[in-house]
Structure formats: C-alpha cells, structure tokens
Design a protein around this motif. Structure first.
Motif, PDB file in Angstrom:
ATOM      1  N   ALA A   6       2.939   2.331  -2.123  1.00  0.00           N
ATOM      2  CA  ALA A   6       2.971   2.951  -3.451  1.00  0.00           C
ATOM      3  C   ALA A   6       1.652   3.611  -3.812  1.00  0.00           C
ATOM      4  O   ALA A   6       1.547   4.234  -4.861  1.00  0.00           O
ATOM      5  CB  ALA A   6       3.312   1.897  -4.500  1.00  0.00           C
ATOM      6  N   TYR A   7       0.621   3.456  -2.934  1.00  0.00           N
ATOM      7  CA  TYR A   7      -0.703   3.972  -3.299  1.00  0.00           C
ATOM      8  C   TYR A   7      -1.255   4.972  -2.290  1.00  0.00           C
ATOM      9  O   TYR A   7      -1.975   5.895  -2.658  1.00  0.00           O
ATOM     10  CB  TYR A   7      -1.688   2.806  -3.473  1.00  0.00           C
ATOM     11  N   LEU A   8      -0.898   4.759  -1.022  1.00  0.00           N
ATOM     12  CA  LEU A   8      -1.404   5.681   0.004  1.00  0.00           C
ATOM     13  C   LEU A   8      -0.531   6.920   0.143  1.00  0.00           C
ATOM     14  O   LEU A   8      -1.004   7.980   0.538  1.00  0.00           O
ATOM     15  CB  LEU A   8      -1.529   4.967   1.350  1.00  0.00           C
ATOM     16  N   ALA A   9       0.766   6.793  -0.165  1.00  0.00           N
ATOM     17  CA  ALA A   9       1.618   7.979  -0.091  1.00  0.00           C
ATOM     18  C   ALA A   9       1.114   9.019  -1.087  1.00  0.00           C
ATOM     19  O   ALA A   9       0.532   8.677  -2.110  1.00  0.00           O
ATOM     20  CB  ALA A   9       3.058   7.598  -0.421  1.00  0.00           C
ATOM     21  N   ALA A  55       0.817  -1.224   0.000  1.00  0.00           N
ATOM     22  CA  ALA A  55       0.000   0.000   0.000  1.00  0.00           C
ATOM     23  C   ALA A  55       0.846   1.268   0.000  1.00  0.00           C
ATOM     24  O   ALA A  55       0.331   2.349  -0.279  1.00  0.00           O
ATOM     25  CB  ALA A  55      -0.937  -0.012   1.199  1.00  0.00           C
TER      26      ALA A  55
END
Lengths: 458, 247, 203
Positions: free
Chosen positions: C128-131, C126
């Motif tokens: 790579a997606y939540l940052a 996650a």
C-alpha cells in the motif's frame, strides 16, 4: 546557560517581511480550517470534554496502564525498553541498531526524538539517519531544527527549500516549483526506504488494552519506515497512554481536525505486533514526565496530543516563528513545558504571551494553557529568574501603587514629562513603548482631579 | 444600591474622559456612585508579571477602598477579571472574598445587573468596529469566542445595538489579540507593535471610522500604533458611546 | 533499580489523586443520508477517487483500463489477477517497481472516506506504500458510520497491523501547497464492488 531572548529573535523574524506575513497567513488559515471542522460537528465541545477526562483519568492511573501496556506488548511478541532520560533513550536505540548491524535508519516525525537530540548521538556513532517527512527532511538538510511540530518547515518559502535541495541533494538550482521539489524529495528518499535496515517512528497514542500504538501521518512515511525494513523501533513518551481502543474514536476525531482542519490524516496506522519475520521494539521514555506529573499546577500539560492547534492560533507564535523559542517545543505548549527542562534558559518564554487565552480554547484536550502560563510567571519570579530590569520595575511599581500619595505624585510627574519634554527625550532607547507607537497625550486633568472639581468630596 | 467606581490607573492618568463617561452613565441610570479618593490600582500589572509580593500592597489598598460597597464597577475587563479571579496575594478574609465577588466590569454590570433596555440619550452615526479585549471576551465571557462551538452571543453588541445610528463593520480577524498584553507591550515590543498594526489595519480595511472597546488598555495600544503610522481611525470607549458622546 | 522500576516508582509517587473516572463514550450516531454517498464525498474531499465500474465488467480489465501505462500490477486480493503474483513471503523491497497495487478493504468509514486494511488484506503491508497507485475494492455494505463505530471493531485486537487509509499520500509542507504522492501512493481509487458470495466479511 544563556536565557533565550524571544523578543530579539521575534524582532528579526518580523523584519523578514515576506516570510513573516506568509507564516502568519498560513497558520491562521489552518486555524480557520480547524474552526470549520469544529463547527461542523455538533458534538465538538463534548468530544473535547471526553478527551480531557480520558487523559486525566489515565494520567492519574498511569503506572497501572503502563504495566498493562507492557504485558500486552510482550504477549504480542514485541519488546519493551524503558528510558529514564534522553541519553538512556539514545543509548537504547543505538544498542538495538548496533546489535543487529543496522547502519541506516529511516525515521518518521517524532518530537520525542528531537527532544532527546537522538540524531547527532546516532550519527556520531556511525549510524546514518534519514528524516523522511518532507518538512523534517528539509530541516535536516538545512541543519536547522523543526520550527512547528506538525509543519516543520512552515517558516520557509519555496525559494529557501529550493536552495537547500540544490545545495544538498542535487536539485536544479533556481527551480522552486513546489511539485518539482516534493518529487525530488520523494525520489531521493525512496532508495533509503528500500535499503535501510531499520525504521523508526514515534507514536501519537499508546493503547494499554491491546499493547498497540498509533501513528498518524499524511505522507505515509511512517508506514514505509515501519513496513519495509525488518526492524521497527517506536519511541513513545509515557504520557501517550490511553486505556482502550474505543477511546481512539474520540482522539482520532479531534487530532487532525485540530491540527490541519481535515477530518483525519491520510494514514492512521495501528501497530500491535511485529510482522511475520520482523522485529518490533518499543522504547518508553520518561525524561521529566514523571516529575511533571507531580506538579499540581502543571501536570495537565501531559494531556497534550501534539496537534499544534495552540501554535496555529497563537498571535505571538505566528509573528515570531517556532525557532524564536529556542526549544523543541514552541508556542503555547512549549511555554508551559520548557521551563521544566531548564527554568533559567526558558525563563522569558512564559512572558512571550499576552495571556489572551485563544490557545486554551482550541486545545482538543482542554489544557488550561493560559492559566499555566500565568502560574509559571509566579514560579519564575519566586525563583528569581526574571531579568533585573523587569524585576526592579515591578518592585517599584508595587511600591508606588500601594501608596495613594506616591501614586498621585508619579501620575503628575508623568503628565508633566509628557507635556514638557521634547520628543527625542521621550522617544528613545529607554522607552520601548515608544519605539513603534505614540504614547498617550497628557490630559489637562486626571479623573480624580475632575471628580474633586465636579463632584466634591463624598 | 451603592456602587464604588474603580478607575484603573491608566484611565485616571491618560483617559479621564472614559472615567467621566462611566460615572455619568451610571448616574443617568440612577445608580448612586461613589469614587473612593485613595484608590490606585488593582494589582494586575505586578501579578501578571509573577510578583505576588509586589502586587500585595495594591491589592490590600483596593480592598480597603472598596469593601463597603454593594457593587464595584470598573470600565476595564482585565481589572475586573484580576480582582475576581487572581486577587490572591493577600490573605483571603471574608471581607476580601466579598469585595472580589462584588466586582463587575461595566458591560457586565449594565447587561446582567441593571439589564439596561435603552440609551435614549445616545446617538453615534458612524461605522464602528467592535474590539473585545481578550480577557473580557474569553475570561469574563462577555461574548462568544470564535474558537468555541456554541451559539452566538455578545453583551457589548446587545448594548451598542441600542444606540441610534450606529453601524457595525467586521474585521477579518475579529477576536485575534491586539497585542497589548500589559507589560508584554514593553518587554515583547516588536511582536506587540506588529499585532497592533495588524489589528488597526484590519479594522480600517473593513471600513471602521471608530474602534470601540470596553477595554481602554487595548485602545491605548491600538491608538499608539495607528497614530505612529498615520492611519485615519479613531478610538472610543464603550462608556463614552453609551453615555451619549457624539464623537 | 532498573529504569523500568525507577520510572514506575516515580509515576506511582507522583500520580494525582483521586483519579477522575473514565467516561462512557457515546457512538454519536448521525441518522441521515446514505453511507455510500457520505463515504464518496468524504473520500473525494481527501483527494481519493471513486469509480463505479460498469456492470459485469471484469475487474482486471477495468483496472488496467484505468492505468493503461502500468507494467506491474500486483493484487493482494484473489478477485484480481494483475500481472505479477503477490507472494506474502516476498521482501517488501521487491515491490519497489509495482505500478498499481490492488486490495480489498475490510470496511469503509462514511465520516472520513477511509478504508480499513490489515496485514490480511494487504498480504504484504508495504504494497500500500511502495506501489505508485493503490486501488481498493470496497463492498458498499461494508461501510460504517463514523470512527466510534470503527473503534468498537474487535479486529483491532487481532490484527498485527491495521491502517485507516484516507485518500492518497499527501503533504502541504512547502508553502501549504497540496501535493499528492508525497512518499506513498500518488493516487487512491476506490471501486464499489460487492464481495463475491464466497468471501463474506467476517467479524
């Protein structure tokens, strides 16, 4: 079950001038972008041929590949479920969610779940379902189905989206700035990713060799749905199977170029096994696919990789909008698969086509779409599913054109009518041609008449 | 070489000049042309509506009229395509198969069989938009379609380029369908008309004084649209230009 | 009969015969030009950034200079410290406040400008997606030509999760207007940095 009246829906779509013209221009632009990509790769036509052949091989050996896939999935520590039809699919998904106490589901775009009408099924049973793709979310909030399989809200303008968001998620009324609208959706959806107990995706491809499946998105919402909650459910149509990882080279190179004219989607995600501490469930769905596999003239439609290129190029689709087809699948691919779901309801759709063949030319897996449209017309005629007027017109035309004397009498009667009847008698509700067009003038002499006069009998 | 001339029903009834031009052109090219008097139709309209049953009579009549010719030539791509690829509502005897495979659309015949090098009698000093009907383009493959990645070719352009004075303009969507589509023009009239309007407006914006095509059916539809909105543009069949018609 | 058996039986009964053969897939090697240059152009086209850090510059400091407002910087790569340790056992939702995520890409793809990451490279997928932003270190020697090369890589058989990331999160769902930072990261920045000597890529 009422027949979908595509022409009537189209007429209304065209009447909304600004919307229709934007819709047409936007999708034609995607077609042009697709052309640029296609012409930029010398091996483009070869890739299409390879993709078509891989799919045809796989479909012809589908039972073996399904079994291989299932074995690998289990070895990888994931679960496989099999659903014969839409209801069974929905029930399986509900059972997985409810046994794990999941109350909120975030999902990425999946035409299969639309086809199964999954959301209302789950919502009626107390599961909150959040569409996370921007276009799908707009449509969900507007209580309208998606109109295009890749760009679900392409028929809406920014003002429409602004209205929907103001009505439903507290966006500022009247603010139609697109960056603002997208940011609003991002901010309001993000909490759902963080608290949902389950995430759901579809799959573009399932690989038998490794038990993997691939999800292609631009937003990354599939990756959020799959990688934040502990539970990941993937719904996959059985026709999505391909034999080996190496074949993805062909399909991934074709998919986004065909769909959007970009070399690849921003995220191409490959799922093989659950994450540490997570759970992965795959639901394989039939829902009429195995039956279509046995249709000699139509099984090639199962090669479809859901790129939407056929919709983008179709001049009828661009001017009528996906919703005018009244089905989950619209445009050229919809026209050839929807009659398998309900032949009477969708009996007009194969006639919502000029048989121009552009769809066949852009299809990355070389489905003979326009040929299938032609063949569906024969089936619909044989099963007596055409409207009475059309049926009668063709019966009478068939008789007249089979008999030289009847034909000549009809021609001269038409000529006399055009020459002598007043305008209002020719241009009225009985004459659809004349609604928006002039009819041809009646010449002094037919060709045959001229030939007899100037060349005599042979 | 004895050629049977097949004139589609709507050309016979509404656009005889196209038939006349086709006949005269072939005669100028020293072809023996015969027009069987009892011909009517190839059956396309009924077949494209799904009615094999209703098409059978016309198809049988077509074969009866044309079975004894070396070649059958017609100034209509969609008719030629129907005969070659879809004329199967009747039993496929050797005679039927032979008649089907001998049928040519006019441009195909001029370009591939007669291999015409010049039209010295022809002159057409006008700005012209070339419209390739979709069946003629994508199914008879008389020119490269924009979707396909392949080298450019165009049989109609090859022929028209031999005409003195002609100047080509290119619309922005050169091979988007114009919306005729046979009975589509009646049963899906709203979309058909919109497509027709868009097509003629596109050619007009590109500067075309004339739209030329090998398919009079497309032109009939486009002409109907143009006339209704009062657009200043004229329509002519390729046979007429190649035969030396000046306007 | 279970649904599984019913479906397989129906498929078996209906599959067309004979089966067309499975074709060989060529590699379609494109011989010309620098892979790094092609990668950079493709990445830029897809909305990604490509920044060459000055020679010898400390990666931590350099990345912080790219994101001066960032509070929480989380690295999955041991080459960069960041401001908060990334514990592979943490809950994905714990990463919701990460401003910048840092990874080292296993390899890059010249044809598309993509980088390849697996759960090993991400430590927590996650990230790579939540940052809000993602920074990826990429060794120029780790760039392959095209997707046919990519899909011959054996790591697809062992990775639980593998992603080709090409630029930032994007959408054009509203009137075709391009937005970066749809749901995922608002920006992706690739830094061409060689692997440290003790971290040679293994295949």
């Amino acid at each position: 079950m009422r027949r979908i009246d595509h022409a009537e829906a189209a007429s209304q779509f065209i009447a909304a001038k600004a919307h229709q013209e934007f819709h047409d221009r936007r999708l034609w632009d995607l077609r042009l972008k697709r052309d640029r990509e296609a012409h930029g790769i010398p091996e483009w036509e070869e890739l299409r041929a390879l993709a078509s052949q891989i799919k045809e091989h796989t479909l012809a050996r589908l039972s073996d590949y399904l079994e291989e896939f299932e074995s690998r999935v289990k070895e990888n520590g994931a679960h496989v479920h099999w659903a014969r039809d839409a209801t069974e699919h929905n029930q399986i998904v509900y059972d997985i969610l409810s046994t794990r106490g999941a109350k909120t589901l975030v999902k990425s775009k999946s035409m299969l779940t639309e086809e199964c009408d999954m959301r209302p099924f789950l919502e009626r049973r107390g599961i909150e379902v959040i569409e996370t793709d921007l276009g799908e979310r707009i449509q969900q909030l507007d209580d309208e189905p998606p109109s295009h399989i890749v760009v679900p809200a392409v028929h809406k303008l920014r003002g429409d989206v602004s209205d929907v968001f103001a009505r439903t998620i507290g966006a500022q009324p009247g603010n139609d700035d697109i960056h603002y609208l997208a940011e609003t959706q991002r901010q309001t959806t993000r909490p759902y990713f963080l608290r949902a107990q389950a995430g759901m995706t579809g799959a573009n491809f399932a690989v038998a060799e490794t038990g993997s499946f691939v999800v292609c998105t631009n937003e990354g919402n599939a990756d959020l749905s799959a990688n934040v909650p502990k539970l990941h459910i993937a719904s996959i149509g059985i026709e999505k199977m391909i034999p080996r990882i190496e074949h993805l080279g062909v399909f991934i190179r074709l998919l986004s170029r065909s769909a959007l004219g970009s070399p690849i989607t921003q995220y191409t995600s490959h799922f093989r096994a659950p994450r540490e501490g997570g759970e992965l469930h795959i639901v394989l769905v039939d829902n009429g696919r195995s039956e279509r596999l046995g249709m000699r003239d139509f099984w090639h439609s199962l090669k479809c990789i859901r790129c939407g290129a056929c919709m983008n190029t179709c001049p009828v689709y661009r001017r009528s909008g996906g919703l005018s087809y009244g089905a989950t699948y619209s445009g050229p691919i919809g026209v050839i698969i929807d009659p398998t779901f309900n032949i009477r309801k969708y009996s007009n759709l194969p006639f919502a086509s000029t048989l121009n063949g552009s769809c066949t030319n852009v299809c990355p897996v070389k489905i003979d779409i326009h040929e299938q449209i032609y063949k569906w017309r024969q089936i619909i005629a044989e099963r007596n599913q055409r409207p009475f007027v059309k049926k009668e017109m063709m019966r009478i035309a068939g008789k007249v054109l089979a008999d030289p004397k009847l034909y000549r009498a009809a021609v001269s009667a038409a000529g006399l009518a055009i020459e002598h009847l007043p305008r209002f008698a020719i241009y009225n509700w009985l004459n659809p041609w004349g609604r928006q067009r002039e009819i041809p003038e009646a010449p002094q002499q037919t060709f045959r008449g001229w030939y007899l006069e100037h060349r005599g009998r042979p | 070489m004895r050629v049977g001339l097949f004139i589609p029903c709507y050309v016979d009834a509404f656009f005889p000049a196209v038939g006349i031009a086709t006949l005269e052109l072939l005669e100028r090219l020293r072809v023996e042309v015969v027009y069987p008097l009892d011909q009517t139709c190839c059956g396309q309209m009924m077949a494209n509506s799904g009615s094999q049953k209703d098409a059978a009579g016309a198809e049988a009549l077509f074969v009866a009229n044309f079975k004894d010719f070396d070649h059958i030539v017609t100034p209509s791509g969609s008719c030629a395509y129907h005969v070659r690829e879809h004329l199967d509502a009747i039993a496929q005897t050797a005679e039927v198969r032979k008649t089907r495979s001998n049928t040519y659309e006019l441009v195909e015949f001029l370009h591939d069989v007669l291999k015409v090098e010049a039209f010295p009698w022809a002159e057409f000093p006008h700005k012209v938009g070339l419209h390739n009907g979709c069946t003629t383009l994508r199914k008879l493959r008389t020119a490269k379609a924009s979707e396909i990645d392949e080298p450019f070719f165009s049989k109609p352009l090859d022929l028209l380029s031999k005409v003195r004075g002609i100047e080509f303009v290119r619309p922005s969507r050169a091979d988007e369908c114009c919306g005729f589509g046979g009975t589509f023009s009646v049963f899906e009239e709203p979309v058909s008309a919109k497509m027709g309007y868009d097509k003629v407006a596109d050619h007009h914006a590109a500067g075309a004084e004339y739209i030329v095509s090998a398919d009079m059916s497309c032109l009939m539809h486009q002409k109907g649209c143009a006339e209704r909105v009062g657009l200043d543009i004229r329509f002519i069949h390729i046979a007429q230009i190649l035969n030396g018609d000046r306007a | 009969m279970t649904s599984r058996d019913a479906i397989l039986a129906a498929v078996r009964a209906n599959q067309p015969t004979p089966a067309p053969s499975l074709p060989e897939i060529p590699v379609f090697e494109k011989m010309s030009g620098s892979l790094l240059e092609q990668f950079r152009e493709a990445l830029l086209r897809m909305g990604g950034k490509f920044v060459d850090p000055p020679n010898g510059e400390n990666p931590d400091r350099f990345i912080r200079s790219l994101f001066p407002e960032a509070q929480v910087i989380c690295s999955a790569s041991s080459e960069v410290i960041g401001t908060r340790a990334l514990n592979s056992g943490c809950e994905p939702a714990d990463l919701a406040d990460v401003d910048v995520g840092i990874v080292r890409a296993a390899f890059g793809v010249a044809e598309t400008g993509s980088i390849w990451l697996s759960e090993q490279d991400l430590r927590v997928n996650a990230l790579a997606y939540l940052a809000q932003h993602l920074v990826a270190l990429l060794d120029p020697g780790d760039i392959v030509g095209n997707l046919h090369h990519v899909y011959r890589d054996p790591r697809f058989k062992t990775a639980r999760y593998a992603v080709l990331v090409t630029g930032p999160s994007a959408t054009a769902d509203i009137e075709g207007v391009l937005i970066h930072g749809a749901q995922g990261v608002r920006s992706l920045t690739v830094l061409p940095v060689s692997r440290p000597a003790d971290n040679r890529a293994s295949v």
